[in-house]
Design a protein around this motif. Structure first.
Motif, PDB file in Angstrom:
ATOM      1  N   MET A   1       0.833  -1.212   0.000  1.00 14.39           N
ATOM      2  CA  MET A   1       0.000   0.000   0.000  1.00 14.39           C
ATOM      3  C   MET A   1       0.861   1.253   0.000  1.00 14.39           C
ATOM      4  O   MET A   1       0.388   2.330  -0.254  1.00 14.39           O
ATOM      5  CB  MET A   1      -0.914   0.007   1.232  1.00 14.39           C
ATOM      6  N   ILE A  74      11.623  -4.123  -4.297  1.00 13.10           N
ATOM      7  CA  ILE A  74      10.424  -4.832  -4.703  1.00 13.10           C
ATOM      8  C   ILE A  74       9.165  -4.076  -4.323  1.00 13.10           C
ATOM      9  O   ILE A  74       8.069  -4.599  -4.389  1.00 13.10           O
ATOM     10  CB  ILE A  74      10.371  -6.243  -4.079  1.00 13.10           C
ATOM     11  N   TYR A 131      13.208  -4.414 -11.268  1.00  7.72           N
ATOM     12  CA  TYR A 131      12.478  -5.031 -10.166  1.00  7.72           C
ATOM     13  C   TYR A 131      13.357  -6.094  -9.510  1.00  7.72           C
ATOM     14  O   TYR A 131      13.881  -6.984 -10.179  1.00  7.72           O
ATOM     15  CB  TYR A 131      11.196  -5.682 -10.682  1.00  7.72           C
ATOM     16  N   PHE A 139       6.179  -9.365 -15.938  1.00  2.16           N
ATOM     17  CA  PHE A 139       4.775  -9.770 -15.865  1.00  2.16           C
ATOM     18  C   PHE A 139       3.849  -8.568 -15.714  1.00  2.16           C
ATOM     19  O   PHE A 139       4.258  -7.474 -15.330  1.00  2.16           O
ATOM     20  CB  PHE A 139       4.556 -10.749 -14.706  1.00  2.16           C
TER      21      PHE A 139
ATOM     22  N   ALA B 157       3.059  -6.639   0.553  1.00  6.78           N
ATOM     23  CA  ALA B 157       3.096  -5.420  -0.269  1.00  6.78           C
ATOM     24  C   ALA B 157       2.115  -5.575  -1.430  1.00  6.78           C
ATOM     25  O   ALA B 157       2.502  -5.837  -2.567  1.00  6.78           O
ATOM     26  CB  ALA B 157       4.514  -5.198  -0.775  1.00  6.78           C
ATOM     27  N   PHE B 158       0.832  -5.400  -1.134  1.00  7.22           N
ATOM     28  CA  PHE B 158      -0.189  -5.613  -2.153  1.00  7.22           C
ATOM     29  C   PHE B 158      -0.159  -4.515  -3.208  1.00  7.22           C
ATOM     30  O   PHE B 158      -0.140  -3.336  -2.884  1.00  7.22           O
ATOM     31  CB  PHE B 158      -1.578  -5.663  -1.512  1.00  7.22           C
ATOM     32  N   THR B 159      -0.159  -4.911  -4.455  1.00 11.49           N
ATOM     33  CA  THR B 159      -0.341  -3.941  -5.529  1.00 11.49           C
ATOM     34  C   THR B 159      -1.807  -3.950  -5.946  1.00 11.49           C
ATOM     35  O   THR B 159      -2.265  -3.056  -6.637  1.00 11.49           O
ATOM     36  CB  THR B 159       0.542  -4.297  -6.734  1.00 11.49           C
ATOM     37  N   GLN B 160      -2.484  -5.008  -5.560  1.00 18.64           N
ATOM     38  CA  GLN B 160      -3.930  -5.069  -5.726  1.00 18.64           C
ATOM     39  C   GLN B 160      -4.431  -5.663  -4.415  1.00 18.64           C
ATOM     40  O   GLN B 160      -4.162  -6.824  -4.096  1.00 18.64           O
ATOM     41  CB  GLN B 160      -4.291  -5.973  -6.918  1.00 18.64           C
ATOM     42  N   ALA B 161      -5.114  -4.854  -3.622  1.00 12.29           N
ATOM     43  CA  ALA B 161      -5.537  -5.295  -2.302  1.00 12.29           C
ATOM     44  C   ALA B 161      -6.519  -6.458  -2.433  1.00 12.29           C
ATOM     45  O   ALA B 161      -7.301  -6.501  -3.381  1.00 12.29           O
ATOM     46  CB  ALA B 161      -6.178  -4.149  -1.545  1.00 12.29           C
ATOM     47  N   ASP B 186       3.669  -7.504  -4.571  1.00  8.63           N
ATOM     48  CA  ASP B 186       5.091  -7.506  -4.865  1.00  8.63           C
ATOM     49  C   ASP B 186       5.780  -8.336  -3.794  1.00  8.63           C
ATOM     50  O   ASP B 186       5.206  -8.630  -2.757  1.00  8.63           O
ATOM     51  CB  ASP B 186       5.655  -6.078  -4.824  1.00  8.63           C
ATOM     52  N   PRO B 190       6.830 -12.390  -6.658  1.00 10.78           N
ATOM     53  CA  PRO B 190       5.575 -11.651  -6.870  1.00 10.78           C
ATOM     54  C   PRO B 190       4.452 -12.603  -7.248  1.00 10.78           C
ATOM     55  O   PRO B 190       4.695 -13.621  -7.898  1.00 10.78           O
ATOM     56  CB  PRO B 190       5.890 -10.721  -8.043  1.00 10.78           C
ATOM     57  N   ARG B 192       0.069 -13.024  -8.328  1.00  4.99           N
ATOM     58  CA  ARG B 192      -1.208 -12.453  -8.722  1.00  4.99           C
ATOM     59  C   ARG B 192      -2.211 -13.597  -8.732  1.00  4.99           C
ATOM     60  O   ARG B 192      -2.257 -14.385  -9.667  1.00  4.99           O
ATOM     61  CB  ARG B 192      -1.093 -11.820 -10.105  1.00  4.99           C
TER      62      ARG B 192
END
Lengths: 327, 517
Positions: A1, A74, A131, A139, B157-161, B186, B190, B192
């Motif tokens: 976040m 990261i 990254y 990706f 470390a969410f890039t999409q909660a 991330d 990582p 998804r």
């Protein structure tokens, strides 16, 4: 976040303090392979940013192509800046290619396929490079592209290959069109459609990833569309691999529709026309659970729609699928 | 097999006219089915539908084909997801299947119509029975279950909660009320994910990770000091592991280090910073790993066997067992290799035939299950030697690569001339003993010589090994003896090449020559 907040704050600051003084600029950059290319940047308060404001989506709704720097971390991403708009440092190379190739992807989608960005509605296209460390992957994470540097043995920075960058962006297009389930045959179609897009933009061969794969070995690649067998992938339904690994072999069985695309594009002599049909099939004629057989039907439907079912293309297309055992 | 063939042939004849929308008069309505009889497409003249909106027209169009698809009424069964008009004026309206107003995962219909003239319907629909319409879990609990099942921390470390969407997940002809929990994060690895959590009992129905595995390819120095390229490793958190995730297995090929202990509780991952495995302590691991991959490939490519159990199980190897340990063994679940004493033997994983031999013990256990005693035990040994000599095919010796110059041994056994190492090559010399489980490592010389006779007569170790493997898989029991092995291999040869083939005759001669009838 943490990261989105950081970006939002920085972006807000940039707009507040510098917004009205931003100018589109054209710089030059050195890519991963050491080649020089012209890149679209933005000048704000005397500093150049890797922000491309030249696309239609910018005039439509203010969307840019933005390239960021993970600095081998990261999580946090940072802006790329340059004082003289000549992007020639070693650490900038991955960013130059990611930025330039994403621009080519936007242009192809917009000019050739009539699609305004990956969502069809001008969504900004963001890429983060460097990254992690030695990261052998690239990706689409559902909201942006993330690119590793490679370990230098298996891969160079992966955004140094146009076909790979195009492949990853096309996964985003797929998310917004057929929305293939990433498993089994629909997953293999997702991989294959992304490969087809990669080979259409990077059209000097039928290999995927050759520009960045195993720098010490010339001429090899991750996959071949003309000869999937060369990399252990099937090119006919007789060789279909049943497995639970890799989401049901999505990177393996993609060889079968890949070969169909190759057959078709070479028999009609145009990757662009083949891609147009593949795209319309994806957009209008396939559901999330499409199988290889459904893909045959869908591409034929798209071909009929675009060129008529009595066209040579239509016949060639049917032959292309039949040759790989998809009936 | 045949049934499927006919179905696809029927399909192909229909496809030629499918979607022939621009070709003059549209054909009559055609219904295309897959090999399971499921209707996936209806094309042709479906008639005209009315409706002010694309949604109304689409629902009306679906009602025209409801008999084919097998639903009662389109309204209530489908809900519009999106609609757009293409360059030719055809409107494509995509609809989600819904049950009790809740969408079904990935089950859609696309209606194609031009100004109300319906040109076709592409279907991902199937009739489903809902298990319930009442969720007993809330979305918060579903997210917890999804994160736990994927080992994702709640503060990753969410890039999409993480977000949970209530839907039905198709499973056979059932629709299971579930939450689809989606998130991206991330991290060193990582991810998804889409995780499907049963909304009644919280079990995980399905997990899809859309970020692929990071297989890597390194180089390593083997036991004999020669560098091998193409060593399949796995990069995690910037460190390489001796884990081969490149094979189509459910598991992986993994090699770990006992660091000269015999106590398996203390086992260490083998890691490397630059993917060049060149330290002297890594050599035994490099070979165990590399050769296990070769053996896996042989079985997969030649007899289509996916790992030891033919269901993709992991191939686990442990190296540096004990101190100066002169042996290698399969313990029912993994391979273990000693370092050798350094005088007579190098590390035992340094010989491809030894690795193939040990792994084949695993295959035998999952096929014929030959009892490791007396004649069946000697066959168990012999089958392992045969595969060893097939995969390591440059001679007929076993273990020659790990015998040190100046030591007592040049190899363990010879298949070409078992007597060189004191083993019998004919039934006349069969050894009756209670040592070594009834001489399993000596009397194996007799079937070994039969394999040698057969493979050299037909000029192919690979084909001979296919017969041996098929015999073990299909025609041998746990108590098969030498004579039973002759019969079993002949049956396998007959199945593969025919009983009138020269291969069959060569095999008869091969066994007769060692006195096994």
């Amino acid at each position: 976040m943490k990261k989105p907040l950081l970006l939002t704050l920085a972006a807000t600051l940039a707009v507040t303090l510098l917004g009205s003084t931003a100018h589109a600029a054209t710089g030059t950059g050195t890519g991963v392979l050491g080649d020089t290319k012209s890149i679209n940047t933005t000048l704000k308060s005397g500093t150049y940013y890797l922000e491309d404001q030249t696309k239609y989506m910018y005039t439509q709704k203010g969307s840019s192509i933005n390239t960021y720097n993970y600095r081998n971390g990261i999580s946090a991403q940072y802006f790329w800046t340059d004082a003289d708009n000549v992007w020639n440092t070693t650490t900038q190379r991955a960013a130059v290619d990611a930025h330039y190739y994403t621009g080519l992807v936007y242009d192809y989608l917009y000019n050739k396929l009539g699609r305004n960005s990956y969502d069809g509605n001008g969504a900004p296209m963001n890429v983060g490079v460097h990254y992690s460390t030695n990261y052998n992957n690239i990706f689409w994470n559902g909201s942006q592209l993330i690119c590793g540097d490679g370990d230098g043995v298996t891969f160079r920075p992966l955004c140094g290959a146009l076909d790979i960058v195009a492949h990853e962006w096309f996964h985003a297009v797929i998310d917004y069109t057929a929305g293939f389930v990433y498993n089994g045959q629909s997953g293999a179609l997702s991989e294959s459609w992304a490969d087809a897009f990669g080979a259409t933009l990077d059209n000097n061969d039928w290999l995927i990833g050759e520009d960045v794969y195993t720098p010490a070995t010339a001429g090899d690649a991750v996959r071949s569309m003309s000869n999937p067998n060369a990399y252990g992938d099937p090119d006919h339904m007789d060789e279909y691999v049943t497995t639970t690994a890799d989401n049901g072999g999505v990177h393996t069985n993609s060889g079968i529709p890949n070969k169909a695309f190759y057959n078709f594009a070479t028999s009609i002599g145009s990757r662009d026309i083949a891609m147009k049909i593949w795209y319309i099939a994806l957009r209008d004629y396939m559901t999330s659970t499409a199988t290889f057989h459904d893909a045959r039907l869908a591409t034929l439907a798209a071909c009929a729609q675009l060129y008529g079912s009595s066209s040579t293309y239509y016949t060639r297309l049917a032959e292309a699928w039949t040759a790989v055992g998809v009936l | 097999m045949n049934k499927k063939m006919i179905a696809t042939l029927v399909l192909s004849s229909l496809v030629a006219s499918a979607f022939a929308v621009n070709a003059g008069a549209a054909p009559d309505k055609q219904v295309l089915k897959d090999e399971n009889g499921q209707v996936h497409t209806v094309v042709g003249q479906l008639g005209k539908v009315s409706g002010a909106t694309a949604e109304e027209r689409a629902l009306n169009a679906l009602d025209k084909a409801k008999g084919e698809f097998g639903f009662d009424k389109a309204a209530g069964t489908f809900k519009v997801k999106k609609s757009h008009k293409d360059e030719n004026g055809t409107t494509h309206t995509k609809l989600d299947q819904v049950i009790n107003g809740i969408p079904v995962f990935a089950q859609q219909m696309i209606v194609h119509e031009t100004e109300g003239t319906v040109e076709g319907i592409t279907s991902g629909y199937q009739a489903l029975t809902a298990n319930t319409d009442k969720a007993r879990l809330n979305d918060k609990k579903a997210i917890q279950a999804a994160l736990a099942s994927t080992n994702t921390a709640s503060d990753a470390a969410f890039t999409q909660a993480p977000a949970a969407e209530l839907l039905y997940f198709p499973q056979g002809d059932q629709a299971i009320l579930s939450y689809k929990v989606s998130f991206a994060a991330d991290g060193e690895t990582p991810v998804r994910y889409d995780v499907f959590v049963n909304a009644v009992d919280g079990t995980i129905l399905n997990t899809i990770n859309k970020v692929e595995h990071t297989a890597a390819v390194g180089t390593g120095v083997g036991v004999d000091g020669v560098t091998k390229t193409g060593l399949n490793t796995n990069l995690k958190s910037g460190t390489y592991y001796l884990e081969d995730v490149s094979k189509p297995m459910t598991g992986m090929i993994r090699t770990r280090d006992l660091r000269n202990s015999t106590f398996g509780f203390f086992i260490y991952n083998m890691t490397d910073a630059d993917n060049h495995w060149d330290a002297s302590t890594q050599r035994a691991g490099v070979d165990a790993h590399y050769y296990a991959g070769m053996v896996y490939d042989w079985y997969k490519n030649n007899v289509n066997r996916n790992s030891i159990n033919d269901a993709g199980m992991s191939l686990e190897s442990r190296v540096r067992y004990g101190s100066k340990y002169n042996n290698a063994f399969w313990d029912g679940s993994q391979m273990t290799y000693g370092d050798g004493d350094g005088v007579n033997f190098r590390a035992f994983s340094g010989a491809l035939d030894v690795v193939a031999h040990e792994l084949t013990h695993g295959v035998t256990e999952y096929t014929s299950g030959l009892v490791y005693q007396n004649q069946s035990g000697a066959l168990n040994e012999s089958w392992s030697d045969a595969l060893g000599a097939t995969i390591d095919s440059n001679d007929w010796l076993m273990g020659e690569d790990i015998c040190l110059p100046g030591g007592t041994y040049t190899a363990f056994r010879s298949m070409q001339d078992p007597t060189l190492y004191g083993d019998p090559a004919h039934m006349n010399d069969y050894i009756n003993t209670t040592d070594d489980n009834g001489g399993v490592h000596s009397n194996s010389g007799i079937p070994n010589k039969a394999f040698y006779n057969f493979a050299t007569a037909i000029g192919s170790r690979n084909n001979a090994a296919k017969v041996w493997y098929t015999a073990s898989r299909d025609y041998m029991t746990s108590s098969t003896n030498f004579s039973g092995a002759r019969a079993a291999t002949l049956q396998a040869a007959s199945a593969l090449y025919g009983s009138g083939s020269s291969t069959y005759t060569a095999l008869q001669n091969a066994w007769s020559a060692v006195g096994v009838y």
